[in-house]
Design an enzyme around this catalytic site. Structure first.
Site, PDB file in Angstrom:
ATOM      1  N   SER A 255      82.721  10.753 -94.591  1.00  0.00           N
ATOM      2  CA  SER A 255      83.574  10.846 -93.407  1.00  0.00           C
ATOM      3  C   SER A 255      82.691  10.791 -92.172  1.00  0.00           C
ATOM      4  CB  SER A 255      84.350  12.158 -93.423  1.00  0.00           C
ATOM      5  OG  SER A 255      83.445  13.214 -93.155  1.00  0.00           O
ATOM      6  N   LYS A 256      83.343  10.820 -91.031  1.00  0.00           N
ATOM      7  CA  LYS A 256      82.594  10.680 -89.767  1.00  0.00           C
ATOM      8  C   LYS A 256      81.540  11.770 -89.601  1.00  0.00           C
ATOM      9  CE  LYS A 256      85.978   8.145 -87.095  1.00  0.00           C
ATOM     10  NZ  LYS A 256      87.343   8.531 -86.826  1.00  0.00           N
ATOM     11  N   ARG A 257      81.738  12.883 -90.285  1.00  0.00           N
ATOM     12  CA  ARG A 257      80.735  13.955 -90.215  1.00  0.00           C
ATOM     13  C   ARG A 257      79.369  13.442 -90.671  1.00  0.00           C
ATOM     14  NH1 ARG A 257      80.676  17.598 -93.870  1.00  0.00           N
ATOM     15  NH2 ARG A 257      82.226  16.608 -95.188  1.00  0.00           N
ATOM     16  N   HIS A 258      79.383  12.486 -91.601  1.00  0.00           N
ATOM     17  CA  HIS A 258      78.121  11.993 -92.155  1.00  0.00           C
ATOM     18  C   HIS A 258      77.462  10.921 -91.280  1.00  0.00           C
ATOM     19  CE1 HIS A 258      80.366  13.397 -95.799  1.00  0.00           C
ATOM     20  NE2 HIS A 258      79.223  14.016 -95.965  1.00  0.00           N
ATOM     21  N   GLY A 259      78.258  10.286 -90.428  1.00  0.00           N
ATOM     22  CA  GLY A 259      77.734   9.180 -89.605  1.00  0.00           C
ATOM     23  C   GLY A 259      78.816   8.123 -89.479  1.00  0.00           C
TER      24      GLY A 259
END
Ligand code: GLU
Length: 497
Positions: A255-259
């Site tokens: 998800s966007k948390r990862h990049g």
């Protein structure tokens, strides 16, 4: 059409930007189709009217094409089994619903949504999987038809066996087993009249003669409901291949948390389509000889669905950077310049109207820096190093090197030699350093450091044999942001003495 032809499809819902997980599904389908000289179909699944938007479909097509995928049939290209947008196929679905109802393989369900929700909550509270009770299963057909004719809201459900063990073979996961008791009778058509995904996907895959359904493992549970629907419709089953999910380094769904996760973001960040393509192919599959830097043709040749791993695929941003560097290296100079141009134009370094002189300068700049960058968007930081010439920002150490005993003498001597020169080249510079050494008696670091600082306003960076010609030819160009020549730089340094 050849009866044995492989036909696969990518069936996205246009409810958001194309995510790398879905792009990888599209890519595996494409590789499989191309490798078997089969057909790759793009089908837009837009029955969720509230979340679907034509803008997302347009963007989806743009991103798939950027990645290098093409399809033989689809909403924009047409084809023999269209339409390829589900919202244009509602009549086909209704016709099948009618057949299933008449055959007693489906039935009307009048349970109000609130009652169903209550049952679901009670099941969950008791720690059970919510399964439809089957309350409307035994309402006689005539009675149900009468109620529908009177305007009562009804959904349509598939009549399923309700119990027993269910198995199917998956090309990636092997034999998959399910307990039918936890499946219940799935809704085929909602009371709003809109058909459910699990239902229309079967009709479409059948009518579009899909031979292999290759998709994410999140659809594994749906597959049971879909196979039951195939059976009710007396349709042959395709082969299924469920791909493991794409995870972040912490083993949770990417998800966007990862990049970055949207293909569009990778494109805007300056990754090459060929390296993202290469990287996505490696998510769950590895080439037999271990050589991982591969172009599209090599991937078509080597890809093997039978060797796709069941374990989760971890998205490794570091590896993608590495691959991108490898793909950048493989590009000829002009192609590198073409890839870099939009990023450098957006950063205001290059004009919209490019002359031949601009192109050749751009090639020179990209060649000078490309080994130092992971992506073409990093090039704007590299170019900033030569455009932003500002001695005010020097650190204490650089100041003392520049204005120290040797520094001043070296830079003054250099300025004197530059005075008679129109455009400096590196050979002339090398000669000058010998003369400066003779004149000042400064050598080694005492000689080169002040020169570097006076030219670049930095204590490290591009080698001067690349820097000097790049700056000199750039200074002669008409650029949106003028580039200072070596003489101008040195004159500026002198003004601080
Ligand atoms: N529209 C579904 C999705 O985007 C397609 C799933 C499938 O391939 O069957 O998840």
């Amino acid at each position: 059409m050849n009866e044995d032809q492989v036909r696969v499809r990518f069936a996205p819902s246009p409810t958001g930007l194309l995510h790398v997980g879905n792009a990888r599904t599209a890519l595996f389908n494409w590789l499989y189709a191309r490798q078997h000289r089969g057909a790759f179909v793009l089908r837009v699944e837009d029955t969720d009217v509230e979340r679907s938007a034509p803008e997302y479909e347009r963007k989806l097509i743009e991103d798939l094409r950027w990645l290098g995928l093409d399809w033989d049939e689809g909403p924009d290209t047409g084809g023999p089994f269209g339409p390829y947008r589900q919202s244009a196929r509602l009549e086909t679905y209704s016709a099948h619903t009618k057949t299933l109802l008449e055959a007693g393989k489906a039935y009307y369900c009048f349970c109000p949504p609130e009652d169903l929700e209550k049952e679901r909550q009670e099941a969950r509270a008791a720690g059970k999987t919510p399964v439809y009770s089957g309350k409307c299963r035994s309402i006689p057909g005539d009675e149900a038809l009468g109620r529908v004719a009177d305007g009562e809201a009804a959904s349509v459900r598939l009549r399923t066996p309700g119990q027993g063990e269910f198995r199917f073979d998956d090309l990636v996961r092997g034999t998959v087993t399910f307990d039918l008791a936890v499946v219940g009778d799935p809704v085929l058509v909602r009371s709003t009249g809109l058909p459910a995904y699990n239902y229309v996907v079967v009709i479409d895959d059948f009518l579009m003669r899909i031979t292999h359904v290759i998709r994410g493992e999140d659809h594994l549970a749906n597959t049971v409901r879909q196979i039951l629907t195939y059976r009710a419709l007396d349709c042959p089953l395709p082969q299924f291949a469920h791909l493991s999910m794409v995870m972040g380094a912490d083993n949770t769904r990417l998800s966007k948390r990862h990049g970055a996760t949207a293909v569009d973001k990778f494109k805007r960040d300056g990754y090459l389509a060929s390296s993202l393509f290469n990287y996505l192919a490696l998510l769950g599959w590895a080439p037999p000889d271990g050589n991982e830097v591969l172009d599209r043709d090599e991937l078509v040749r080597l890809f093997d669905l039978g060797r796709v791993s069941r374990s989760a695929a971890i998205f490794d941003y570091g590896k993608l950077h590495w691959l991108n560097r490898q793909h950048i290296k493989r590009l000829p100079p002009r192609a590198k310049a073409e890839e870099a141009l939009p990023h450098l134009q957006a950063a205001g370094f290059l004009p919209q109207e490019m002359t031949d002189a601009h192109w050749s300068w751009l090639e020179q700049a990209v060649e000078a820096f490309s080994e130092r960058v992971d992506t073409f968007s990093d090039l704007k930081d590299s170019l900033a190093q030569i455009f932003d010439f500002s001695l005010e920002h020097l650190g204490e150490q650089e100041w003392s090197d520049l204005k120290g005993e040797c520094g001043k003498r070296v830079v003054r001597s250099f300025a004197g030699l530059l005075a008679g020169i129109d455009r400096l080249d590196f050979a002339a510079f090398a000669e000058m350093t010998k003369a400066i050494k003779g004149e000042t008696g400064c050598k080694g670091r005492d000689l080169y450091h002040p020169l570097r600082i006076a030219l670049t306003a930095r204590s490290s960076g591009l080698d001067l044999d690349k820097f000097i010609p790049l700056v000199e030819s750039g200074a002669a160009l008409d650029l949106p942001r003028p580039l200072k020549s070596c003489s101008e730089r040195v004159a500026e340094a002198l003004s601080f003495f």
